[in-house]
Structures are given as C-alpha cells and as structure tokens.
Motif scaffolding. Structure first.
Motif, PDB file in Angstrom:
ATOM      1  N   VAL A  73       1.009  -1.256  -0.120  1.00 18.77           N
ATOM      2  CA  VAL A  73      -0.010  -0.073  -0.165  1.00 18.77           C
ATOM      3  C   VAL A  73       0.833   1.245   0.048  1.00 18.77           C
ATOM      4  O   VAL A  73       0.704   2.254  -0.517  1.00 18.77           O
TER       5      VAL A  73
ATOM      6  N   GLY B 261      -0.368   3.369  -3.005  1.00 22.29           N
ATOM      7  CA  GLY B 261      -1.051   4.522  -2.636  1.00 22.29           C
ATOM      8  C   GLY B 261      -0.249   5.738  -3.019  1.00 22.29           C
ATOM      9  O   GLY B 261      -0.697   6.904  -3.081  1.00 22.29           O
TER      10      GLY B 261
ATOM     11  N   PHE C   3      -1.491  -4.210   5.953  1.00 21.66           N
ATOM     12  CA  PHE C   3      -1.700  -3.660   4.658  1.00 21.66           C
ATOM     13  C   PHE C   3      -1.855  -2.011   4.916  1.00 21.66           C
ATOM     14  O   PHE C   3      -1.637  -1.448   3.805  1.00 21.66           O
ATOM     15  N   PHE C   4      -3.026  -1.829   5.422  1.00 21.88           N
ATOM     16  CA  PHE C   4      -3.265  -0.260   5.892  1.00 21.88           C
ATOM     17  C   PHE C   4      -2.236   0.555   6.522  1.00 21.88           C
ATOM     18  O   PHE C   4      -2.258   1.629   6.182  1.00 21.88           O
TER      19      PHE C   4
ATOM     20  N   ILE D  31      -0.068   3.189   4.376  1.00 22.19           N
ATOM     21  CA  ILE D  31      -0.451   4.389   4.293  1.00 22.19           C
ATOM     22  C   ILE D  31       0.653   5.546   4.661  1.00 22.19           C
ATOM     23  O   ILE D  31       0.887   6.353   4.055  1.00 22.19           O
TER      24      ILE D  31
ATOM     25  N   THR E 296       3.206   6.475   2.014  1.00 20.53           N
ATOM     26  CA  THR E 296       2.609   7.132   1.040  1.00 20.53           C
ATOM     27  C   THR E 296       3.205   8.699   0.917  1.00 20.53           C
ATOM     28  O   THR E 296       3.021   9.250  -0.035  1.00 20.53           O
TER      29      THR E 296
END
Length: 407
Positions: free
Chosen positions: A66, A70, A118-119, A122, A125
């Motif tokens: 991500v 992202g 996974f999150f 963030i 990014t």
C-alpha cells in the motif's frame, strides 16, 4: 515579465524553504517509522505465530504494497491540495493502524496482522507528497539538494529498526505502538500549524485519472520508475528483510539484528542527499551509474557471507551507501526532467515503482532461502543481475539530450 515574477518570489522562497524542508523531512521520517513497525519485530511474530519463511516474508512485505501503490494517488492529490494538507491527513490516517497492528500481535493473529499491516502502508505514501512539496520551494539548480535532504527522512526506517525492539524491551509491546501513534498525531498537528505550501505553488485541478494518464504518457515516468525500483526498492527490501536475514545467516537476536539494520539504513540515508548534491554538480546519470555498478559488486560480496563483525558490517554499509546514492540521483533526475505541473503525479508513480521494487525481493529471498546452508545466494545474485541491467539502461537507454543543463 517572467524575470520580474521570478525576482518577486525569491525572497518569499528563501524565507520559508529551510523551515518547510525540515518539517517535510520530519513528517516523512515519522511516517516511515510507523510504516516499518512490523519488520523489526518480524522474528518475534514468526516465533509467536509459528510462521514459515514464506509467511514471514509476506508479513514484513505487506505494508510496502500500500505504501507503494498509494503513492500514485497521494502524488496526484498533492498536485491538487498541496503538501500541508496531504501530510496532515496521511499522518493522522496512519495512527489507528499502528494501534491495530499491536492488537493483532497481541492476538497472535496472522490474518489480522496482514490486514492491518496492509493499511499501515498508508504511512509509506508520504514520500510522494514531499517531493512535489519540496520541489516547489527550491529553484531548479538546488532541487537535487532539496529532494536529497527530504529523502533522508527514509531514515525513519533506521529509527524503527534501532528503537522499536528497544522500546518493546523498555516500555512493553503495546505501549511502544501507542508512543508511535501519538507521535504521528503530534507531528500532524505541528505540520498543520507551521508548514506552508510554496508561494509559487498553485493547485492543479485537472481530474485525477486524466492527470495520472498524462503522467504515464511521459517517457521520464517509466524511465525513472525502473531505476527507482532498483535503487529505492533495494533499500526498502534490505531495511525490511535484513533483521530476518541476519538471524538466519549470522544468528543475531532481535535487538542485535535491529541495531545492524539501523546501521544499514543510516548509511543509505546519509548518502541520499549526497547523491542529490552530486547530481546538481556532475549530473544524475553519473550518480545513478555509480550507484548501480557499486550495488552489483557489493551484492556479490555479501553473497560470499563475509565474517562478522567488521567484514560483514562494512560490506552491508557500502552496499547501503551505493543504494542511497542511487535514490538521491534518480529523484534529482525526476526533478530535472518532469514538467513542473506534473511533478506530483510523476513522483507518485516513480515512488510507487520504488516501493514495489521493495515489495517483491523479500518474497524472493524467502522463497530462495537455502535452509541447509543458511544461504540467500540466489536472491543476492538476482540483485546483482538487476543492478547490472539498471546500469546499462542508465548509460545507454536514456537520451542524453534530456539531461539538465547546468549553469
């Protein structure tokens, strides 16, 4: 008319550029610490959950996914909303997932670790936010320096590798995650109150999808994506997988492996701004070529499993230094070649490629690990071959007429 406009904005840029560069670097470093929260504790998770080598590799690589993909959206949104807002939003959004990762770890739930990891990506990014933000604050002849200094914020991975295992020993597993979550929120508040977008920046209100499509049509996007996937991907791969590597090959414990991984990351972090400065002076092509040539040689040296501490330590530090030079050189090249109004979009795509370059090597390392010989030779030889391909492409595959003009 253009000359008058440039003269008018120089005082404003100089009065705010150092502060905003420092704030962007701080935000990047803290978010990268959070992004790398799982890897330094990977050995702990593997033991408590009884993970195989492949499962362990997937666990430490998942946040990278991500954090990579992202960046494409984060870069495009930065072109529209500016770095101040995007840094603030992404820092705050990362904090809950730091706490949820701690919850999953307490439950010894591999499935939840993958989901929340996974999150947690963030946090990775923010790189695509900082590049266009910093570019707007600096003149073209200092963007290599500026992006190099900002890129040193990837030292957040070094901080995580060194301090996260120690924080767990000092304060406990859950409290460690609370500390990092609070740090994310505090830095978000500092960014919102003190950071300012450059006075020469203006929002690009083009719809996101056409804007990304336009960036993807630029040759520079794909050229730099490949090179950054090798340089930054190599750094991310080692930063996330090195604790596991050092335990498997040299039998270091969690804290010992974390300390040595921090040393690797620091070497790359120090060399990134050096790569940017050298790119301003001798051109990014020469810097990138030196990086890939050196990385190819050092991959072979590391594969020979030099003895700890000194020979092995020096080998990994030199490898990290070459990768760090490459990350600085490639993004100085991006700053020089990308159209001003597309820097965020191009940076997002190139940054995503770099992150993806770090996602797959840990999986390959886990899949090719020779348990009988405690060896990662196959994976390291693949790194050597990839670096050599990148070297040839750097020297022969990118038109010289697109080099930045000095002076």
């Amino acid at each position: 008319m253009s000359h008058t406009s440039d003269t008018a904005v120089v005082p404003d840029l100089r009065s705010g550029q150092s502060k905003n560069l420092a704030l962007a670097t701080l935000a990047f470093a803290v978010s990268f610490w959070a992004w790398n929260m799982i890897a330094p504790l990977g050995v702990r998770y593997a033991e408590s959950m009884g993970l195989t080598s492949g499962e362990k590799s997937l666990l430490v690589a998942t946040p990278v996914l991500v954090g990579s993909l992202g960046r494409i959206l984060a870069g495009a949104l930065t072109d529209r909303f500016g770095g101040r807002l995007m840094f603030t939003v992404l820092l705050v959004a990362t904090a809950p997932f730091v706490l949820l990762v701690a919850f999953a770890g307490d439950q010894d739930s591999y499935g939840l670790m993958l989901l929340f990891g996974f999150f947690l990506g963030i946090g990775g990014t923010t790189f695509a936010v900082g590049i266009p933000f910093v570019n707007a604050w600096f003149a073209a002849d200092r963007r290599g320096f500026a992006t190099g200094v900002f890129g040193a914020g990837m030292g957040g991975t070094a901080l995580s590798a060194f301090f996260t295992p120690r924080f767990v020993d000092w304060f406990g597993y859950g409290v460690t995650h609370v500390i990092i979550a609070v740090a994310l929120v505090v830095v978000a508040l500092v960014v919102w109150s003190a950071m300012r977008d450059s006075p020469v920046w203006s929002p690009n209100t083009d719809p996101v999808v056409p804007k990304l499509a336009a960036a993807m049509r630029l040759p520079v996007t794909w050229q730099m994506s490949f090179l950054y996937a090798v340089a930054f991907g190599g750094f991310v791969a080692f930063s996330t997988y090195l604790p596991t590597y050092l335990k498997d090959v040299y039998e270091f414990d969690l804290t010992q492996a974390g300390t040595r991984t921090a040393g690797f990351a620091i070497a790359a972090v120090v060399c990134r701004p050096i790569g940017g400065v050298l790119s301003d002076r001798i051109g990014p092509r020469a810097v990138a070529a030196t990086s890939f040539a050196g990385a190819a040689v050092m991959a072979v040296v590391v594969a020979l499993q030099p003895e700890p501490e000194i020979p092995a330590g020096i080998s990994f530090v030199v490898l990290a230094a070459f990768l760090g030079l490459g990350t600085g050189g490639v993004f100085a090249w991006v700053a020089a070649m990308a159209p001003k109004e597309r820097v965020g979009s191009v940076s997002g795509i190139v940054g995503a490629a770099g992150g993806l370059g770090g996602f797959f090597p840990p999986l390959v390392m886990g899949a090719t690990y020779d348990e009988a010989d405690h060896s990662y030779t196959i994976g390291l030889m693949l790194l050597c071959a990839t670096a050599l391909v990148a070297l040839l492409y750097t020297l022969l595959g990118i038109k010289k007429r697109k080099e930045p003009v000095s002076g």
